[in-house]
Design a protein around this motif. Sequence first.
Motif, mmCIF file in Angstrom:
data_model
loop_
_atom_site.group_PDB
_atom_site.id
_atom_site.type_symbol
_atom_site.label_atom_id
_atom_site.label_comp_id
_atom_site.label_asym_id
_atom_site.label_seq_id
_atom_site.Cartn_x
_atom_site.Cartn_y
_atom_site.Cartn_z
ATOM 1 N N VAL A 1 6.821 -0.370 2.483
ATOM 2 C CA VAL A 1 5.504 0.060 1.668
ATOM 3 C C VAL A 1 6.333 0.286 0.340
ATOM 4 O O VAL A 1 6.855 1.164 0.296
ATOM 5 C CB VAL A 1 4.702 1.140 2.271
ATOM 6 N N ILE A 2 5.939 -0.780 -0.718
ATOM 7 C CA ILE A 2 6.307 -0.139 -2.093
ATOM 8 C C ILE A 2 5.174 -0.250 -2.935
ATOM 9 O O ILE A 2 4.229 -0.528 -2.656
ATOM 10 C CB ILE A 2 7.249 -1.438 -2.538
ATOM 11 N N GLY A 3 5.545 0.208 -4.087
ATOM 12 C CA GLY A 3 4.330 0.560 -5.031
ATOM 13 C C GLY A 3 4.831 1.630 -5.900
ATOM 14 O O GLY A 3 5.715 2.442 -5.742
ATOM 15 N N PRO A 4 4.315 1.721 -7.279
ATOM 16 C CA PRO A 4 4.538 2.653 -8.115
ATOM 17 C C PRO A 4 3.978 4.184 -7.662
ATOM 18 O O PRO A 4 3.395 4.095 -7.067
ATOM 19 C CB PRO A 4 3.716 2.499 -9.420
ATOM 20 N N SER A 5 4.616 5.068 -8.216
ATOM 21 C CA SER A 5 4.351 6.568 -7.664
ATOM 22 C C SER A 5 2.957 6.860 -7.833
ATOM 23 O O SER A 5 2.215 6.492 -8.903
ATOM 24 C CB SER A 5 5.181 7.306 -8.012
ATOM 25 N N GLY A 6 2.169 7.530 -6.834
ATOM 26 C CA GLY A 6 0.974 7.688 -6.908
ATOM 27 C C GLY A 6 0.174 6.781 -6.516
ATOM 28 O O GLY A 6 -1.388 6.886 -6.266
ATOM 29 N N CYS A 7 0.491 5.618 -5.889
ATOM 30 C CA CYS A 7 -0.467 4.438 -5.680
ATOM 31 C C CYS A 7 -0.684 4.587 -4.188
ATOM 32 O O CYS A 7 -1.693 3.928 -3.603
ATOM 33 C CB CYS A 7 0.139 3.145 -5.538
ATOM 34 N N GLY A 8 -0.498 5.716 -3.346
ATOM 35 C CA GLY A 8 -0.916 5.968 -2.164
ATOM 36 C C GLY A 8 -0.342 5.509 -0.885
ATOM 37 O O GLY A 8 -0.490 5.595 0.121
ATOM 38 N N LYS A 9 1.202 5.343 -1.038
ATOM 39 C CA LYS A 9 2.034 4.816 -0.135
ATOM 40 C C LYS A 9 2.188 6.027 0.977
ATOM 41 O O LYS A 9 2.026 5.872 1.910
ATOM 42 C CB LYS A 9 3.455 4.616 -0.785
ATOM 43 N N SER A 10 2.408 7.347 0.324
ATOM 44 C CA SER A 10 2.670 8.433 1.325
ATOM 45 C C SER A 10 1.479 8.775 2.023
ATOM 46 O O SER A 10 1.279 8.627 3.270
ATOM 47 C CB SER A 10 2.978 9.597 0.715
ATOM 48 N N THR A 11 0.197 8.674 1.448
ATOM 49 C CA THR A 11 -1.161 8.558 2.006
ATOM 50 C C THR A 11 -1.388 7.636 2.933
ATOM 51 O O THR A 11 -1.847 8.041 3.961
ATOM 52 C CB THR A 11 -2.326 8.682 0.779
ATOM 53 N N PHE A 12 -1.051 6.498 2.812
ATOM 54 C CA PHE A 12 -1.051 5.694 4.117
ATOM 55 C C PHE A 12 -0.103 5.772 5.085
ATOM 56 O O PHE A 12 -1.102 5.635 6.009
ATOM 57 C CB PHE A 12 -0.622 4.237 3.122
ATOM 58 N N ILE A 13 0.825 6.251 5.093
ATOM 59 C CA ILE A 13 1.657 6.272 6.198
ATOM 60 C C ILE A 13 1.429 7.625 6.961
ATOM 61 O O ILE A 13 1.402 7.792 8.039
ATOM 62 C CB ILE A 13 3.089 6.312 6.220
ATOM 63 N N ARG A 14 0.825 8.481 6.108
ATOM 64 C CA ARG A 14 0.450 9.825 6.639
ATOM 65 C C ARG A 14 -0.813 9.813 7.429
ATOM 66 O O ARG A 14 -1.270 10.720 8.036
ATOM 67 C CB ARG A 14 0.244 11.000 5.629
ATOM 68 N N CYS A 15 -1.636 8.602 7.267
ATOM 69 C CA CYS A 15 -2.803 8.346 8.145
ATOM 70 C C CYS A 15 -2.385 7.940 9.451
ATOM 71 O O CYS A 15 -3.025 7.995 10.427
ATOM 72 C CB CYS A 15 -3.531 7.300 7.531
ATOM 73 N N ILE A 16 -1.102 7.298 9.492
ATOM 74 C CA ILE A 16 -0.784 6.502 10.732
ATOM 75 C C ILE A 16 -0.427 7.466 11.809
ATOM 76 O O ILE A 16 -0.519 7.398 13.173
ATOM 77 C CB ILE A 16 0.238 5.530 10.528
#
Lengths: 264, 282
Positions: free
Chosen positions: A35-50
Amino acid sequence: MSENIKVTGLNVWFDKNQALKDVSITIPKNEITAVIGPSGCGKSTFIRCINRMNDLVPKCKVTGRIEVDGKDIYDADVDVVEVRKRIGMVFQKPNPFPKSIFENIAYAPRIHGKDLDPSLQGTKVTKYTKKELAELVERSLRRAALWDEVKDRMEKSAYDLSGGQQQRLCIARTMAVDPEIILFDEPCSALDPIATAKIEDLLVDLKKDYTVVIVTHNMQQAARVADRTAFFYLGELIEFGETERIFEKPEQKLTEQYITGRMG
Amino acid sequence: MRRRTKERLFFMLFRGCAWAVGLALLIIVGYIVVLGIGVISWEFLTEFPRRGFTEGGIFPAIVGTLYLMALVMVIAVPIGVLTAVYISEYQGKSRFAGALRVAVNNLAGVPSIVYGLLGLGMLVFYLNWGFSLLASAMTLAFLVLPLVITASREAIQAVPSSLREASLALGTTKWQTIRHHVLPYSTPGILTGIILSLSRAAGETAPILLTGVVLTKTILPQDVWDTFMAMPFQLYALATRTVFEKTADFQYGTALVLLIMVVLMNLAAIVIRNRYREKYKW
Ligand SMILES: Nc1ncnc2c1ncn2[C@@H]1O[C@H](COP(=O)(O)OP(=O)(O)O)[C@@H](O)[C@H]1O
Ligand SMILES: [Mg+2]
């Protein structure tokens, strides 16, 4: 490819701030998905949902479905503790417990006992014997390529290890619970290049047994280890596909801008 | 140039204040030590007072204070620590937890005589506990609860959330995470807070004065419903008598024993803090 995690229409809010917008993605079994993308784009939020880590954030609201092997982990009858046993997580900053190396690994198996069968819901727990526990610790450490470095100092504090070793200890600790999916949130961002290379080798080796989802801000890392790559921007999933394709022939303008470094 | 002079001036002022504080402490402690040290003997520590506190010792007052501390600990520690756990780990969005936090912060500033009155009205009379060790211990427990809660809360909140996440991500329950990680890692801080709170309680006079302490008693307290003797009150009572000179030795001896007890408790707190600071440095 057999699907393992199927996300449909995932929205996440922190209070009034929407961090993820209508994300749908299917993550295949026994592969590495970056999962890539600029910081603050929701990468951590996404995996922390899983693994439902966002449940811990007071004003966080999640809608949509995340099916793991066909079962929505946000269903009312799902035990969040069981979800986290099946879906392990390694964090950005190595976070070993302030205990011995052995205790770090042995802790969770000792708590959970041998019955990792979710249908039993922890009602019938058989304890590991001392010998079994020691074997399990050794197996986990070997699997995380750390055994040879620590086998003579199992009773020493985990804090005596280097950052890279601590991170591999955390990986071993996660594997000791025998999950089927492991989520990594920028696991190398606090490590030097040599330690990073070791973790990357390990990741590639892990996909035989686990489904791996890794957040990274390092595009070379995604290119090196991932089978598939997902690009997030401002809370939306912009593009998802085989890593080679994403890096060589991105379909979206935003993706191209990001991977060529033309994005602020 | 002028700025440098000003800087120097303020530095001197600060240093002067620090010295003044140190000096005042030294004079007070030195005074008590010099006048009290000659009084302390095995007899003074182990015998009952005789002849209107001019002979014998302060044994029952020492025992009374120790009993009192033990009871205060038994009452205040579990309630205080559990409340701190509730406020910091289970708070969530709860209004109640918020109100509790405000209450705790403000309770710490209530004068101790007010607690004494509360104990007298509520425990001694309304609940009919009478003047007793239990009523005094409960009153002192009320007094130190805010301190225990605040210290425990700070210690608990000093445990990094990354460790809670590490544990929860392994599939442990919230309670397992608290019991196996949060509480053990914050124990040194909690213990330090408890000891300091108890040493505060050890020196309090007003709350026990109204709820159960007596000046003379020929036997040790038999149970928690009994009255008791205690060092701070003995000191107060002897010093405020019209013929206070006659018992001067007893007063300085008592003051010194009390002082030593409090200093020892504070030293223990420092030792615990330093020992564990090494172990849990995140
Ligand atoms: N615990 C939180 N509380 C409030 N807002 C949060 C929290 N975690 C993340 N956010 C917000 O969600 C958005 C996405 O953050 P995050 O998922 O951490 O991004 P990334 O990992 O891609 O850098 C950001 O706007 C961030 O401010
Ligand atoms: Mg992040």
